[in-house]
Design an enzyme around this catalytic site. Structure first.
Site, PDB file in Angstrom:
ATOM      1  N   CYS A  85      46.942  66.444  42.029  1.00  0.00           N
ATOM      2  CA  CYS A  85      46.328  67.734  42.350  1.00  0.00           C
ATOM      3  C   CYS A  85      47.053  68.906  41.690  1.00  0.00           C
ATOM      4  CB  CYS A  85      46.259  67.928  43.858  1.00  0.00           C
ATOM      5  SG  CYS A  85      47.787  67.528  44.731  1.00  0.00           S
ATOM      6  N   HIS A  88      46.987  74.819  46.832  1.00  0.00           N
ATOM      7  CA  HIS A  88      48.283  74.692  46.164  1.00  0.00           C
ATOM      8  C   HIS A  88      48.531  75.912  45.284  1.00  0.00           C
ATOM      9  CE1 HIS A  88      48.593  70.766  47.711  1.00  0.00           C
ATOM     10  NE2 HIS A  88      48.532  70.043  46.618  1.00  0.00           N
TER      11      HIS A  88
END
Length: 346
Positions: free
Chosen positions: A132, A248
């Site tokens: 990710c 994130h």
């Protein structure tokens, strides 16, 4: 042309997001199956906001014959058993686990960055989805690398607990609640308390070689960036878990081979696919994880010169890790596969 699609691991965070995004993007579907472990067999889950409900089927006896694409969000263990089985049955696997990412016979794809690499998928009939944190970073790096050639990247990540699955999200919630009411809880998913804290540790520590002392997550960012973008790029990463549920963030310092100004970089990023530039040098003139949740874009802010190296830039990069970092990228790979290969084979 419409496709028969299987979502494996459909009851998890990423699997549910895959179903949402397939519905949102109106992926051409002739039929769809939700598949998970035996303990979820018979559960009913929604196919996004389409109004359609799917009954979860057991992966152990699911027959992949006649299905076109399988989106795997089941982790490396089940994937190791069932992905080859699906691929052998003629169903192209797009895998979100780390199992196949560094396999030289498996393309590792971010469609905005290396779409041409998908052409090698027939060797194993499997395509890998990157980590990710890597996915959002290479989206930011690619257009700049095309112009000025990146030599070195130093990145610190601020990774949300959803990257550790539902258990990570539950632990943050329970610890936060417990602190407010005076209860104590022992960390289970994470190595230390995650509520109101940060943990500089994601993945196992490496014991030997040039990356001794780094974690597996940090090495993934290095190796995957090199495979996706350019093997000559040096990457050093520090990966940190933070008390954020979704989204994130990354602080990235980039050293280029050729000069590139902030103004030039800003103009390039503004026109690049998958990127949203929000870079105002004022209070609130940047994107944080709260604003990125549910969005497809990789957001770039805080673009500035790095005066400590020749040809250096620094930037802030934020993205919804359940979307671009996992489910969205997998669906984009499926769309790319359809455009480049499956239509031709039809």
């Amino acid at each position: 042309m419409a496709y028969k699609v299987v979502v494996v691991g459909a009851t998890g965070n990423v699997g549910r997001e895959m179903l949402n995004i397939l519905a949102e993007r109106q992926f051409p579907i002739a039929d769809i199956a939700a598949v998970a472990s035996a303990r979820s067999q018979g559960d009913i889950i929604d196919f996004g906001d389409s109004g359609r409900e799917l009954k979860v089927q057991n992966i152990e006896n699911f027959d992949f014959s006649g299905w076109d694409i399988a989106l795997f969000a089941a982790g490396s263990g089940p994937t190791k058993i069932h992905a080859p089985r699906a691929a052998a049955a003629g169903c192209t696997v797009i895998d979100n686990s780390s199992l196949y990412r560094m396999d030289p016979d498996v393309p590792l794809i971010v469609p905005e960055v290396n779409p041409h690499a998908i052409d090698g998928y027939r060797k194993k009939n499997i395509i890998a989805n990157p980590n990710c944190s890597t996915a959002q970073m290479v989206v930011a790096l690619k257009p700049l690398h095309d112009v000025a050639i990146i030599r070195r990247v130093v990145v610190s990540t601020y990774q949300s607990v959803s990257g550790a699955g539902k258990a990570g999200m539950d632990e943050l919630f329970e610890q936060s609640r417990g602190i407010f009411v005076g209860d104590q809880s022992t960390p289970e998913k994470f190595t230390k308390q995650i509520a109101f804290n940060v943990i500089p540790h994601i993945g196992d520590f490496l014991e030997n070689g040039a990356y001794e002392g780094y974690t597996a997550e940090e090495l993934k960012m290095t190796r995957e960036t090199q495979k996706i973008l350019d093997p000559e790029i040096e990457v050093t990463a520090t990966c940190v878990r933070v008390p954020v549920f979704v989204g994130h963030s990354e602080a990235i310092n980039i050293e280029f081979e050729k000069p590139i100004s902030v103004a030039e970089a800003r103009a390039i990023l503004r026109e690049s696919p998958g990127i949203m530039l929000v870079d105002k040098r004022e209070d609130g003139g940047y994107v944080t994880p709260v604003e990125c949740v549910g969005d497809y874009a990789t957001f770039i802010s805080r673009l500035r010169r790095d005066p400590t190296v020749d040809n250096g830039l620094a930037l802030w990069c934020v993205s919804d890790n359940l979307r671009k970092g996992a489910a969205l990228n997998a669906v984009q790979i499926a769309e790319l596969l359809g455009r480049r290969h499956l239509k031709k084979a039809a």
